[in-house]
Design a protein around this motif. Structure first.
Motif, mmCIF file in Angstrom:
data_model
loop_
_atom_site.group_PDB
_atom_site.id
_atom_site.type_symbol
_atom_site.label_atom_id
_atom_site.label_comp_id
_atom_site.label_asym_id
_atom_site.label_seq_id
_atom_site.Cartn_x
_atom_site.Cartn_y
_atom_site.Cartn_z
ATOM 1 N N ASN A 1 59.149 52.390 61.765
ATOM 2 C CA ASN A 1 58.676 52.868 60.462
ATOM 3 C C ASN A 1 58.631 51.794 59.387
ATOM 4 O OD1 ASN A 1 58.724 55.342 61.790
ATOM 5 N ND2 ASN A 1 60.821 55.717 61.141
ATOM 6 N N GLU A 30 54.078 52.435 60.410
ATOM 7 C CA GLU A 30 54.310 53.683 59.692
ATOM 8 C C GLU A 30 53.121 54.600 59.938
ATOM 9 O OE1 GLU A 30 56.061 54.441 55.305
ATOM 10 O OE2 GLU A 30 54.118 53.480 55.361
ATOM 11 N N THR A 62 57.496 60.703 53.453
ATOM 12 C CA THR A 62 57.988 59.714 52.483
ATOM 13 C C THR A 62 57.555 60.094 51.069
ATOM 14 O OG1 THR A 62 57.640 58.089 54.230
ATOM 15 C CG2 THR A 62 58.137 57.244 52.040
ATOM 16 N N GLU A 93 59.575 62.927 49.778
ATOM 17 C CA GLU A 93 60.926 62.542 49.389
ATOM 18 C C GLU A 93 60.938 61.807 48.060
ATOM 19 O OE1 GLU A 93 62.269 60.548 52.893
ATOM 20 O OE2 GLU A 93 62.914 62.418 53.836
ATOM 21 N N GLU A 94 59.794 61.190 47.711
ATOM 22 C CA GLU A 94 59.675 60.542 46.392
ATOM 23 C C GLU A 94 59.225 61.549 45.334
ATOM 24 O OE1 GLU A 94 56.745 57.635 47.329
ATOM 25 O OE2 GLU A 94 58.158 56.277 48.320
#
Lengths: 298, 275
Positions: free
Chosen positions: B220, B226, B234, B237-238
């Motif tokens: 990743n 990725e 991702t 999660e941000e």
């Protein structure tokens, strides 16, 4: 859809007669070295990609002996993950089974407009990546989602909690039962049901006494595939779970956490349970395929 | 299947209601939210997200890795199918049953196994390391994981077609003096092409969306290893939900196109079979 497509090809084949290979093999086949080479390549490929990973699970799980293995499974977090997975299966699979039977009855026994659209829509979850499936429910139930404020007012938690995991699993396993039953019930037609109705049975009696016995193996088959997927679902569940230890981690998520913490024995111990379950799934699937010729699957 | 008299069977209203309600709640409303949410973004925002370098790299990687894995699966899946259908060897039934393992085994389990096997200290990783081949935490690892996931699609699509392929044409070809290779290339392969294509498309489509088996072995690394589904996670999660939605909309569109392609191949192949 992905699996529907592959089911359809199978079904179209089901009616035709199989050739006898043995008889033809005498006259027309590859030379012995080619045969050996091809078989060798096939076995090597499957050995590398299928058997090696399976072997590894059990070797790694029992690396430090049985006592460590059992201790790893008795870990509180792993234990609660097992319970959560069982809970998710216990809710999602029966609901999908009821839906699958209803959908099969509707599609196979009735004619109506938009039938082909409905059939396509049922298979839709197969085409959606599991991660996107999870994202859908974040968009719907998340804090900034469509129903987020409404849920927050009532202090209800869906995503990052157990209900979200159950709903995401229901989405992912949605088509499994329906897609086993629909083709079978279409082939079976409805003469038997018509006869029962003519003799005065009501709808429920007809279903329970005539249809259900006719489809029971296909139903078991669909239930098994549905359960296997519900137990093994990872991407969708990973998005909506929130990863709260001991609360919203299913078994597959627990495997991920343990593995990322370098707790390999713990990760592979949990993985060995999942693998054993997968093997049982394959076993039951094959038994059904072999011993119920009326369920033309293969 | 043709209904001569309509509505003789009971339960139309009940089952229709159940189906539409459940389908709507669990599938249709959730899927429509993603398109509605992306419609809420400005076009510039949407375009900027999906054409950013990191996202483009992820799309390209997902696409290439799935394509390669599907290609490998078509070649080796075909050999496996051929051996299973045409040859007799000990353990054939067991191996036939085991081909479905990737369907039954949770993807996360497959992921940790492959990562362990191909890691530097693993069974195969240790053998490949001195040769300078790095599989785990590299793009090669992603392809390996996708080969595992896609294999049964090819085998199970080609197998029934090969089983029902009459050997009389092969006998005829042999009688007329064709070599075994000529028979294969001129007679057998054309008959199997639609099934092989369908198997390829199914394995490819599955590979595009695959997540669980890939993330453990991929490493990743942004821009390098990725995959697109991971990038969605991702972004989430941000707390960048619009970004995640934009990436997902493109992937959904791609999988709907794949679905259409698969259906077309399938129709073509069933016509092909009827001749």
């Amino acid at each position: 859809m992905v699996q529907q497509a592959y089911g359809e090809i199978k079904l179209e084949q089901a009616g035709t007669i199989r050739p006898t290979h043995r008889q033809a093999a005498v006259r027309n086949t590859e030379s012995a070295p080619v045969r050996w080479a091809l078989t060798g390549i096939a076995l090597l490929f499957l050995g590398l990609f299928l058997f090696l990973p399976l072997l590894l699970v059990f070797i790694e799980a029992f690396r430090n002996g049985i006592a460590t293995y059992i201790a790893a499974l008795r870990n509180d977090e792993t234990f609660s993950a097992i319970c959560l997975t069982l809970l998710v299966v216990a809710v999602a699979v029966p609901i999908n089974a009821v839906f699958g039977i209803a959908a099969a009855w509707l599609i196979a026994k009735h004619d109506f407009r938009g039938k082909s659209i409905l059939t396509t829509l049922i298979d839709l979850p197969f085409t959606v990546s599991p991660v996107i499936a999870g994202l859908l429910f974040i968009l719907l139930f998340g804090a900034n989602g469509w129903l987020g404020p409404w849920l927050a007012e009532r202090d209800l938690k869906v995503v990052f909690a157990v209900p979200g995991i159950v709903i995401a699993t229901m989405f992912v396993t949605f088509p499994f039962v329906a897609r086993e039953l629909v083709p079978l019930m279409q082939v079976q037609g409805d003469e038997e049901e018509q006869a029962a109705l003519l003799l005065g049975a009501n709808g429920w009696q007809t279903f329970r006494r005539i249809t259900l016995p006719n489809i029971k193996w296909a139903l078991v088959y669909g239930l098994i595939l549905c359960t296997a997927r519900a137990v093994g679902e990872f991407g969708a569940v990973s998005v909506v779970s929130g990863h709260i230890r001991g609360q919203t981690n299913t078994m597959t998520l627990q495997v991920e956490i343990l593995f990322n913490e370098y707790n390999f024995v713990g990760a592979f111990a949990a993985a060995s349970l999942l693998s054993a379950f997968a093997l049982v799934t394959l076993l039951v699937k094959n038994i059904i395929e072999r011993f119920s010729p009326e369920f033309v699957k293969k | 299947m043709a209904r001569k008299r309509k509505r003789v069977m009971p339960g139309f209203g009940l089952t229709f209601g159940c189906c539409v309600l459940y389908l709507g709640l669990i599938v249709l409303i959730p899927i429509s939210t993603i398109f509605a949410s992306s419609a809420g973004m400005t076009w510039e925002n949407f375009w900027a997200t999906i054409t950013s370098r990191r996202v483009m790299a992820a799309y390209k990687l997902s696409f290439m890795a799935s394509f390669l894995a599907a290609l490998v699966n078509v070649v080796f899946g075909f050999i496996v199918t051929w051996a299973l259908v045409r040859y007799r060897f000990p353990g054939r039934k067991l191996i036939d049953a085991m081909v479905d393992l990737p369907f039954a085994l949770p993807t996360a389990v497959a992921g940790i196994c492959l990562a362990t096997i191909y890691a530097r200290t693993g069974w195969l990783g240790g053998l490949l390391e001195p040769l300078g081949i790095k599989v785990a935490y590299n793009q090669a690892g992603i392809v390996i994981a996708l080969i595992f996931i896609g294999l049964p699609f090819v085998v199970r699509t080609v197998q029934p077609v090969l089983e029902d392929l009459g050997q009389d044409v092969e006998d005829a070809a042999a009688c007329l003096g064709a070599s075994r290779w000529q028979t294969f290339r001129r007679i057998i392969l054309p008959e199997l092409t639609p099934a092989l294509l369908a198997g390829f498309a199914l394995a490819f489509a599955r590979g595009l969306g695959e997540y669980g088996s890939v993330i453990f072995i991929a490493g990743n690394i942004p821009m390098k290893s990725e995959i697109a589904p991971l990038l969605i996670i991702t972004k989430l999660e941000e707390y960048n939900t619009p970004g995640a939605t934009a990436i997902a909309v493109v992937m959904l569109a791609a999988s709907f196109i794949m679905l259409f392609a698969i259906n077309t191949i399938q129709r073509w192949s069933s016509r092909h079979m009827e001749r």
